[in-house]
Design an enzyme around this catalytic site. Sequence first.
Site, PDB file in Angstrom:
ATOM      1  N   SER A  98      53.243  39.526  42.639  1.00  8.92           N
ATOM      2  CA  SER A  98      54.992  39.278  42.999  1.00  8.92           C
ATOM      3  C   SER A  98      55.627  38.367  41.958  1.00  8.92           C
ATOM      4  O   SER A  98      54.228  37.709  40.977  1.00  8.92           O
ATOM      5  CB  SER A  98      55.950  39.725  44.094  1.00  8.92           C
ATOM      6  OG  SER A  98      56.891  38.592  43.494  1.00  8.92           O
ATOM      7  N   TYR A 132      55.898  32.052  50.665  1.00  5.22           N
ATOM      8  CA  TYR A 132      55.789  33.016  50.668  1.00  5.22           C
ATOM      9  C   TYR A 132      55.210  33.045  49.310  1.00  5.22           C
ATOM     10  O   TYR A 132      54.830  33.822  48.690  1.00  5.22           O
ATOM     11  CB  TYR A 132      57.210  33.615  50.811  1.00  5.22           C
ATOM     12  CG  TYR A 132      56.465  35.160  50.134  1.00  5.22           C
ATOM     13  CD1 TYR A 132      56.314  36.636  50.540  1.00  5.22           C
ATOM     14  CD2 TYR A 132      57.706  35.911  49.053  1.00  5.22           C
ATOM     15  CE1 TYR A 132      55.858  37.692  50.718  1.00  5.22           C
ATOM     16  CE2 TYR A 132      57.226  37.119  48.255  1.00  5.22           C
ATOM     17  CZ  TYR A 132      56.468  37.823  49.713  1.00  5.22           C
ATOM     18  OH  TYR A 132      55.951  39.367  48.908  1.00  5.22           O
TER      19      TYR A 132
END
Length: 293
Positions: free
Chosen positions: A151, A164
Amino acid sequence: MQRPGTTTDIRPTDKALPMKSTNPIAIVTGASSGIGEATAGRLADAGYTVYGTSRRGTQAGPLPFTMLPLDVTHDGSVEALVGEVMRLEGRIDLLVNNAGFGVAPAGAEESSIEQAQAIFDTNFMGIVRMTRAVIPHMRQQGGGRIINMGSVLGFLPMPYGALYAATKHAVEGYSESLDHELRTQGIRVSVIEPAYTKTRLDANFMEADAKLEKYHQIRTALSATMDHVMRIADPPEVVAEVVLKAARAARPKVRYTAGKLAGRLHLLRRFAPAALLDSGIRKDLRLDAGSAR
């Protein structure tokens, strides 16, 4: 401990063993929806024989790939899945580690240690388990590709998404280090870095398990922001196309951004002054709104 509904026996019992495919063989974890489903379908269209996975391992309708059950947090399930694909096909040419889940906006202190461990167990340790399981087979066959779903949060901070973001930072470091280790054995490792992607992941966000009233207002505001950006996010097919590019590349890169926003953010991280990037993040998330400072 085995999770309820998880099985390590995934071999078909009433079907004759099919002929081994002459196509390259791919495993895509987390292929029941979103980026995983789009990736598995795109690889199948490109000529791969694809085994997608999910905890259920079932197919709701006709798909161009086979679904098998897998719980990436369970060692026995991982070993059974890889063993079954080897039994069916005799080789694994590509592993796409996509399984994972998102976390609803919350302060870092609002998650217990047990919840933090659970987030890492799926989003990072699941990749480690799958990678360890396929490397011996790839080494024996003389090569292979491992593609990990990262990501932009692997190189950017995410206030109120610290755990996260930490898992995605871990994926970045693991992938780059592993690529250096395995190159001489014919195995290459890449990480894909999408920005916001329109999937059902946001519908299954893990909520913090130790919420504090202090963070209620910012949680609510950030959840509304996330709802907005997800509505205008890239479709998962954008990411799937980049996965295929990385899988086919004669000289693969370690990192691939996916989508225009991800590309812009990568350039900003690399070239923009740290103070400018820092203030931009805080402005976008309105972290200083109403502050007396």
